[in-house]
Design a protein around this motif. Structure first.
Motif, short mmCIF file in Angstrom:
data_model
loop_
_atom_site.label_atom_id
_atom_site.label_comp_id
_atom_site.label_asym_id
_atom_site.label_seq_id
_atom_site.Cartn_x
_atom_site.Cartn_y
_atom_site.Cartn_z
N GLU A 199 0.83 -1.20 0.00
CA GLU A 199 0.00 0.00 0.00
C GLU A 199 0.87 1.25 0.00
O GLU A 199 0.53 2.24 -0.65
N HIS A 200 1.98 1.23 0.73
CA HIS A 200 2.91 2.36 0.70
C HIS A 200 3.43 2.56 -0.72
O HIS A 200 3.52 3.70 -1.20
N GLU A 201 3.79 1.47 -1.38
CA GLU A 201 4.27 1.53 -2.76
C GLU A 201 3.20 2.11 -3.68
O GLU A 201 3.49 2.96 -4.52
N GLN A 202 1.96 1.67 -3.49
CA GLN A 202 0.84 2.16 -4.29
C GLN A 202 0.66 3.68 -4.12
O GLN A 202 0.49 4.40 -5.10
N VAL A 203 0.73 4.15 -2.89
CA VAL A 203 0.56 5.58 -2.61
C VAL A 203 1.77 6.37 -3.13
O VAL A 203 1.61 7.46 -3.69
N PHE A 204 2.98 5.83 -2.99
CA PHE A 204 4.16 6.53 -3.47
C PHE A 204 4.10 6.67 -5.00
O PHE A 204 4.38 7.74 -5.54
N ARG A 205 3.71 5.60 -5.68
CA ARG A 205 3.56 5.68 -7.15
C ARG A 205 2.49 6.70 -7.53
O ARG A 205 2.65 7.45 -8.49
N ALA A 206 1.38 6.73 -6.77
CA ALA A 206 0.32 7.70 -7.04
C ALA A 206 0.84 9.13 -6.84
O ALA A 206 0.49 10.04 -7.61
N LEU A 207 1.67 9.34 -5.82
CA LEU A 207 2.26 10.65 -5.56
C LEU A 207 3.12 11.09 -6.74
O LEU A 207 2.98 12.21 -7.25
N VAL A 208 3.99 10.20 -7.21
CA VAL A 208 4.88 10.53 -8.32
C VAL A 208 4.06 10.80 -9.58
O VAL A 208 4.32 11.76 -10.32
N GLN A 224 3.80 14.35 -11.70
CA GLN A 224 4.09 14.46 -13.14
C GLN A 224 2.93 15.12 -13.87
O GLN A 224 3.13 15.93 -14.77
N GLN A 225 1.71 14.80 -13.48
CA GLN A 225 0.53 15.39 -14.12
C GLN A 225 0.41 16.88 -13.80
O GLN A 225 -0.22 17.62 -14.56
N HIS A 226 0.99 17.31 -12.69
CA HIS A 226 0.94 18.71 -12.30
C HIS A 226 2.24 19.44 -12.61
O HIS A 226 2.57 20.45 -11.98
N GLY A 227 3.00 18.93 -13.56
CA GLY A 227 4.22 19.60 -14.00
C GLY A 227 5.32 19.63 -12.97
O GLY A 227 6.12 20.56 -12.94
N GLY A 228 5.38 18.63 -12.11
CA GLY A 228 6.44 18.55 -11.10
C GLY A 228 6.14 19.32 -9.83
O GLY A 228 6.98 19.36 -8.93
N GLU A 229 4.97 19.93 -9.76
CA GLU A 229 4.59 20.69 -8.57
C GLU A 229 4.07 19.75 -7.48
O GLU A 229 3.64 18.63 -7.76
N ALA A 230 4.10 20.22 -6.24
CA ALA A 230 3.57 19.45 -5.11
C ALA A 230 2.07 19.25 -5.31
O ALA A 230 1.40 20.07 -5.92
N VAL A 231 1.54 18.15 -4.77
CA VAL A 231 0.14 17.79 -4.98
C VAL A 231 -0.58 17.64 -3.64
O VAL A 231 0.03 17.39 -2.61
N SER A 232 -1.90 17.76 -3.69
CA SER A 232 -2.70 17.65 -2.48
C SER A 232 -2.97 16.19 -2.14
O SER A 232 -2.82 15.30 -2.98
N LEU A 233 -3.43 15.97 -0.93
CA LEU A 233 -3.80 14.63 -0.48
C LEU A 233 -4.94 14.08 -1.33
O LEU A 233 -4.97 12.89 -1.64
N GLY A 273 -4.29 22.60 3.93
CA GLY A 273 -3.07 23.33 4.22
C GLY A 273 -1.79 22.59 3.87
O GLY A 273 -0.72 23.12 4.04
N SER A 274 -1.88 21.36 3.37
CA SER A 274 -0.68 20.58 3.08
C SER A 274 -0.66 20.13 1.62
O SER A 274 -1.69 19.81 1.04
N ARG A 275 0.54 20.11 1.09
CA ARG A 275 0.77 19.52 -0.23
C ARG A 275 2.00 18.64 -0.06
O ARG A 275 2.80 18.83 0.83
N PHE A 276 2.13 17.68 -0.94
CA PHE A 276 3.20 16.70 -0.79
C PHE A 276 3.99 16.59 -2.09
O PHE A 276 3.44 16.79 -3.18
N GLU A 277 5.26 16.24 -1.94
CA GLU A 277 6.10 15.99 -3.10
C GLU A 277 7.08 14.88 -2.76
O GLU A 277 7.43 14.67 -1.61
N SER A 278 7.47 14.15 -3.80
CA SER A 278 8.45 13.08 -3.58
C SER A 278 9.82 13.73 -3.42
O SER A 278 10.06 14.81 -3.93
N LYS A 279 10.69 13.06 -2.69
CA LYS A 279 12.04 13.59 -2.51
C LYS A 279 12.86 13.27 -3.74
O LYS A 279 12.77 12.17 -4.29
N PRO A 280 13.67 14.20 -4.22
CA PRO A 280 14.48 13.95 -5.41
C PRO A 280 15.49 12.83 -5.18
O PRO A 280 15.99 12.66 -4.07
N GLY A 281 15.77 12.10 -6.23
CA GLY A 281 16.78 11.04 -6.18
C GLY A 281 16.32 9.77 -5.52
O GLY A 281 17.11 8.93 -5.14
N ARG A 282 15.03 9.60 -5.35
CA ARG A 282 14.51 8.38 -4.71
C ARG A 282 13.89 7.49 -5.73
O ARG A 282 13.37 7.82 -6.69
#
Length: 167
Positions: A97-106, A110-119, A158-167
């Motif tokens: 499930e963590h993998e599924q959510v991490f892939r969804a985050l990435v 990408q769909q938002h042009g590399g910008e942070a995304v909401s929950l 109030g929160s947005r999330f982004e993947s850490k670079p190089g991961r």
């Protein structure tokens, strides 16, 4: 650095600290340490007189008994303490499930042009309920260090999330 002087020898201070630890209290809470808790409070202004002793000046002196803090109310009496919704979960291992959510985050990034995304965006992309996604994203941020939470970036919660670079 010069050590702060406190009355009593080293063995007395050490014994008092051990006694505090056995009672599951911090030695500084019992005023038996020689650190910053022994610093005198500053008196300022025209009303401060040299001959008046502040209560803090008695701390660390032999025979001085510190006033014990008031006992905490039991059984729900008093103001409610705010608790984290993640308290008691421990450090969950990385799961599918963590993998599924991490892939969804990435993917959402990408769909938002590399910008942070909401929950909401992550939850939709992962096809999981938002409360479950929130827990998994929290794990990705705090336990697995694969994502970053950006505070106050205009999202509804109030929160947005982004993947850490190089991961």
């Amino acid at each position: 650095m010069v050590r702060k002087k406190v009355e009593g020898d080293e063995e007395q201070r050490r014994a008092a600290a051990h006694k505090a630890h056995r009672a599951e209290e911090a030695p500084s809470a019992r005023n038996v340490t020689t650190g910053a808790s022994k610093q005198r409070t500053h008196r300022a202004g025209p009303s401060a007189r040299q001959d008046e002793e502040t209560p803090a000046q008695r701390q660390g002196k032999q025979g001085h008994t510190a006033e014990a803090p008031a006992p905490r109310p039991q059984g729900g009496v008093g103001p409610a303490e705010s608790r984290s919704p993640y308290e008691g979960r421990g450090r969950p291992a990385y799961s599918t499930e963590h993998e599924q959510v991490f892939r969804a985050l990435v993917t959402a990034e990408q769909q938002h042009g590399g910008e942070a995304v909401s929950l909401d965006d992550i939850s939709r992309a992962a096809d999981l309920p938002q409360d479950r996604t929130r827990n998994l994203v929290h794990d990705l941020v705090t336990v697995h260090h694969l994502a970053t939470e950006l505070q106050g970036t205009g999202a509804a919660d109030g929160s947005r999330f982004e993947s850490k670079p190089g991961r």
